[in-house]
Write an enzyme that holds these catalytic residues in place. Structure first.
Site, PDB file in Angstrom:
ATOM      1  N   GLN A   1       0.843  -1.200   0.000  1.00 32.36           N
ATOM      2  CA  GLN A   1       0.000   0.000   0.000  1.00 32.36           C
ATOM      3  C   GLN A   1       0.880   1.253   0.000  1.00 32.36           C
ATOM      4  OE1 GLN A   1      -3.612  -0.298   0.444  1.00 32.36           O
ATOM      5  NE2 GLN A   1      -3.567   1.817  -0.193  1.00 32.36           N
ATOM      6  N   PHE A   2       1.399   1.628  -1.173  1.00 28.94           N
ATOM      7  CA  PHE A   2       2.293   2.779  -1.257  1.00 28.94           C
ATOM      8  C   PHE A   2       1.619   4.063  -0.810  1.00 28.94           C
ATOM      9  CE2 PHE A   2       0.259   3.193  -5.360  1.00 28.94           C
ATOM     10  CZ  PHE A   2       0.233   4.563  -5.600  1.00 28.94           C
ATOM     11  N   THR A   3       0.291   4.127  -0.873  1.00 28.96           N
ATOM     12  CA  THR A   3      -0.417   5.359  -0.516  1.00 28.96           C
ATOM     13  C   THR A   3      -0.331   5.677   0.975  1.00 28.96           C
ATOM     14  OG1 THR A   3      -2.543   4.217  -0.323  1.00 28.96           O
ATOM     15  CG2 THR A   3      -1.999   5.184  -2.477  1.00 28.96           C
TER      16      THR A   3
END
Length: 150
Positions: A78-80
């Site tokens: 989950q890069f966000t």
């Protein structure tokens, strides 16, 4: 590394209308990776999550870990989680690790987490458009940042 840990009654990940991971009782872990992350972050975070006592005992108190209750887990990249909203209205993801750094660390985290849990862990698909479904139990949601160990 940042992790959002959710205690779930059930969770699944679907890619291109195909369910690629599915669990009942356990944890859904959304994992964010930044360039500065190392094997030490992986070991610490995996151990912390696997020992986190957020499941109820026979008196309903949060005294048991996912290992204690025989639960399962799914880890989704989950890069966000590294979104910066300081300037303007469009989030910047500059702190998130690029795929060439993030993928090996994500895969290493999954391997370590499997060792710590003593069982296979479900995953998402790195870089894919995933549909993540969950039934949060409690709700219980914990956020852990390896750079801010509180």
């Amino acid at each position: 590394m940042k992790a959002v840990i959710q205690r779930v009654s059930e969770a699944s990940v679907t890619v291109n209308q195909e369910k690629i991971s599915e669990i009942k009782l356990g944890l859904l872990v959304l994992l964010g990776i930044e360039d500065e992350d190392t094997k030490e972050d992986i070991d610490w975070l995996s151990g912390k999550i696997s020992r986190l006592r957020i499941f109820g005992d026979d008196k309903g108190m949060m005294n048991q870990s996912v290992v204690d209750v025989g639960g399962n887990a799914i880890v989704v990249s989950q890069f966000t989680l590294y979104a910066s909203t300081k300037k303007g209205n469009r989030p910047s993801f500059i702190k998130a690790a690029k795929p060439e750094k993030a993928i090996p660390l994500y895969e290493e985290f999954v391997k370590q987490f499997e060792k710590d849990l003593g069982k296979n862990v479900g995953t998402g698909q790195f870089g894919a458009d995933m549909k993540v479904s969950l039934l949060n139990d409690g709700p219980v949601t914990i956020i852990i940042d390896t750079k801010n160990k509180e």
